[in-house]
Design a protein around this motif. Sequence first.
Motif, PDB file in Angstrom:
ATOM      1  N   GLU A  49       0.830  -1.211   0.000  1.00 45.79           N
ATOM      2  CA  GLU A  49       0.000   0.000   0.000  1.00 45.79           C
ATOM      3  C   GLU A  49       0.859   1.253   0.000  1.00 45.79           C
ATOM      4  O   GLU A  49       1.941   1.291   0.571  1.00 45.79           O
ATOM      5  CB  GLU A  49      -0.902   0.009   1.233  1.00 45.79           C
ATOM      6  N   ARG A  50       0.330   2.301  -0.614  1.00 44.18           N
ATOM      7  CA  ARG A  50       0.980   3.605  -0.581  1.00 44.18           C
ATOM      8  C   ARG A  50      -0.009   4.622  -0.033  1.00 44.18           C
ATOM      9  O   ARG A  50      -1.224   4.439  -0.125  1.00 44.18           O
ATOM     10  CB  ARG A  50       1.506   4.014  -1.947  1.00 44.18           C
ATOM     11  N   ALA A  51       0.532   5.706   0.522  1.00 41.71           N
ATOM     12  CA  ALA A  51      -0.299   6.767   1.072  1.00 41.71           C
ATOM     13  C   ALA A  51       0.437   8.087   0.964  1.00 41.71           C
ATOM     14  O   ALA A  51       1.663   8.141   1.095  1.00 41.71           O
ATOM     15  CB  ALA A  51      -0.642   6.473   2.534  1.00 41.71           C
ATOM     16  N   THR A  52      -0.326   9.144   0.720  1.00 46.38           N
ATOM     17  CA  THR A  52       0.222  10.496   0.740  1.00 46.38           C
ATOM     18  C   THR A  52       0.057  11.021   2.155  1.00 46.38           C
ATOM     19  O   THR A  52      -1.058  11.209   2.629  1.00 46.38           O
ATOM     20  CB  THR A  52      -0.503  11.385  -0.289  1.00 46.38           C
ATOM     21  N   VAL A  53       1.191  11.244   2.814  1.00 40.22           N
ATOM     22  CA  VAL A  53       1.208  11.521   4.254  1.00 40.22           C
ATOM     23  C   VAL A  53       1.552  12.992   4.503  1.00 40.22           C
ATOM     24  O   VAL A  53       2.616  13.460   4.088  1.00 40.22           O
ATOM     25  CB  VAL A  53       2.231  10.599   4.957  1.00 40.22           C
ATOM     26  N   PRO A  54       0.677  13.726   5.196  1.00 44.10           N
ATOM     27  CA  PRO A  54       0.969  15.131   5.499  1.00 44.10           C
ATOM     28  C   PRO A  54       2.027  15.266   6.585  1.00 44.10           C
ATOM     29  O   PRO A  54       2.140  14.417   7.468  1.00 44.10           O
ATOM     30  CB  PRO A  54      -0.388  15.660   5.982  1.00 44.10           C
ATOM     31  N   THR A  55       2.796  16.355   6.502  1.00 42.70           N
ATOM     32  CA  THR A  55       3.817  16.638   7.521  1.00 42.70           C
ATOM     33  C   THR A  55       3.440  17.818   8.415  1.00 42.70           C
ATOM     34  O   THR A  55       4.144  18.091   9.383  1.00 42.70           O
ATOM     35  CB  THR A  55       5.178  16.956   6.865  1.00 42.70           C
ATOM     36  N   GLY A  56       2.374  18.535   8.062  1.00 43.53           N
ATOM     37  CA  GLY A  56       1.969  19.683   8.870  1.00 43.53           C
ATOM     38  C   GLY A  56       2.859  20.894   8.706  1.00 43.53           C
ATOM     39  O   GLY A  56       2.803  21.818   9.504  1.00 43.53           O
TER      40      GLY A  56
END
Length: 158
Positions: A49-56
């Motif tokens: 699986e892949r995900a676009t992860v926010p860093t804030g």
Amino acid sequence: MSTTAPEGGRIPITVHRLDPGLPLPAYAHPGDGGADLHTAVDLVLAPGERATVPTGLAIALPDGYAAFVHPRSGLAARSGVTMVNAPGTIDAGYRGEIKVILLNTDRETPVKLTRGDRIAQLVVQRVEHAVFVEADSLPESDRGTGGFGSTGGHAAQR
């Protein structure tokens, strides 16, 4: 609004903390090339699986600089987590949130990431702005037109 960088080894980068509960990018050790980025969310990456992860975080780079988001080697070695678009490029004019496209390459084990975990490294570099000049041919070189793997280096090619 254009920002400019001073001469010298330290470049001030303006950071907008979109999530005040997360740390600013920071270098783990003196002399490190990459500053750690953290996940703003809890997530589980299933195998493959892949995900676009926010860093804030959002940043304002000086003109003539770009930031490159690299995978963390420890996360890759321990869990098989890497980045799909490594390195991700942040241009000087971009002002949106830095997001990291993570991929779990492990075939069997999900990977749990908790808000605040270090997920990537940010490398800031000076970049040149090229002027592309069309030509009918290119000057000769030792390598010539040899493509992928043409310089050897892998035992299976011998």
